[in-house]
Design an enzyme around this catalytic site. Structure first.
Site, PDB file in Angstrom:
ATOM      1  N   LYS A  65       0.860  -1.190   0.000  1.00  0.00           N
ATOM      2  CA  LYS A  65       0.000   0.000   0.000  1.00  0.00           C
ATOM      3  C   LYS A  65       0.890   1.232   0.000  1.00  0.00           C
ATOM      4  CE  LYS A  65      -4.084   2.010   2.148  1.00  0.00           C
ATOM      5  NZ  LYS A  65      -3.658   3.375   1.806  1.00  0.00           N
ATOM      6  N   LEU A  66       0.860   1.954  -1.109  1.00  0.00           N
ATOM      7  CA  LEU A  66       1.696   3.133  -1.270  1.00  0.00           C
ATOM      8  C   LEU A  66       0.980   4.390  -0.802  1.00  0.00           C
ATOM      9  CD1 LEU A  66       3.024   2.155  -4.778  1.00  0.00           C
ATOM     10  CD2 LEU A  66       4.306   2.083  -2.650  1.00  0.00           C
TER      11      LEU A  66
END
Length: 290
Positions: free
Chosen positions: A27-28
């Site tokens: 998850k960026l």
């Protein structure tokens, strides 16, 4: 499919799920972005449904290499000094369009793609995640190399996912999202998509503000349970970022929180993060604009 599309959201959980057919994605820390390749151009959509193409024009230009009819879901991110920088992405998204283009020249964006919503042949949201991912990889393989449109890292090995979560925070990895391989792309929150994040925060919808749109003092937010509450006084930087959006939205009149505090109602389609522990209190703490 018609623009804008309602996006799928992950349920916040304390630990990664395990079992058959669970997949895990990094998850960026950026801005949720839907890329629409139409017959003639490219449109970019924020999570709220707002058209944000002018702010991410470098990505729109890259998207012209996609086949017409393709719709992708992902995260627009900006890398500074080898690290994904939410601050850089936020500066781009909250600036004027001319300023956004200046920033793009200095710090080009990437679109990290995790899902495929449509192909030239039509809507694929009802297909299983595993099938959509395979189709997505095929689409992205057709782009020229290098391209700023890239597939998110994914694995079906929970130990690898846990290592990502524990070791990549310093690189700007916000957490890990787990998705059932059998799951369709379903608008709204679903237990078939789950996320584990380093920050103990939750997303809330902005429904109003106190002060003026140009100088908001606090926000009225609708919390996940449905309660409306005021935030603590906003810091100067966050207030300035929010003002960029609030001044473009027409106030809808007076409103009151569940505790009776007055605020100005507005529907700008904004989402903010609030500290999870403060959602039980009369006043909540907003950490940033999403």
């Amino acid at each position: 499919m018609e623009f804008p599309v309602d996006v799928a959201l992950a349920e916040l959980v304390p630990q990664l799920p395990t079992g058959p057919r669970w997949w895990y994605e990094v998850k960026l820390d950026g801005h949720r972005t839907i890329m629409w390749r139409t017959a003639e151009t490219v449109r970019l959509q924020a999570r709220s449904g707002r058209d944000v193409t002018p702010w991410w024009m470098d990505l729109a230009v890259a998207g012209m290499e996609l086949p017409p009819g393709v719709v992708l879901d992902g995260e627009a991110v900006v890398v500074v000094g080898g690290k994904v920088s939410f601050g850089a992405a936020q500066s781009r998204a909250s600036s004027s369009v001319p300023r956004a283009r200046e920033l793009a020249a200095r710090y080009p964006a990437l679109l990290i793609v995790w899902d495929l919503l449509a192909l030239p042949t039509g809507d694929v949201r009802a297909r299983p995640y595993e099938e959509r991912r395979a189709l997505m990889l095929d689409v992205l393989a057709g782009l020229p190399s290098p391209s700023p449109i890239q597939a998110v890292s994914a694995t079906d090995d929970v130990e690898v996912a846990q290592a990502w979560y524990e070791n990549l925070a310093d690189a700007g990895i916000e957490g890990v999202v787990a998705k059932l391989g059998s799951s369709p792309y379903r608008a709204g929150r679903s237990s078939s998509w789950r996320k584990v994040r380093h920050a103990e925060t939750t997303d809330s919808e902005v429904v109003g503000f106190t002060g003026t749109a140009a100088r908001p003092r606090a926000l009225a937010v609708r919390l996940p349970g449905g309660r409306t509450a005021l935030s603590q006084r906003l810091g100067a930087r966050l207030a300035m970022q929010l003002a960029e959006h609030l001044v473009r939205a027409a106030p809808a009149g007076p409103g009151r929180t569940d505790a009776g505090e007055p605020f100005t109602v507005v529907d700008p389609g904004l989402t903010v993060e609030v500290l999870a522990g403060t959602t039980r209190h009369a006043v909540v703490t907003v950490t940033r604009l999403r």
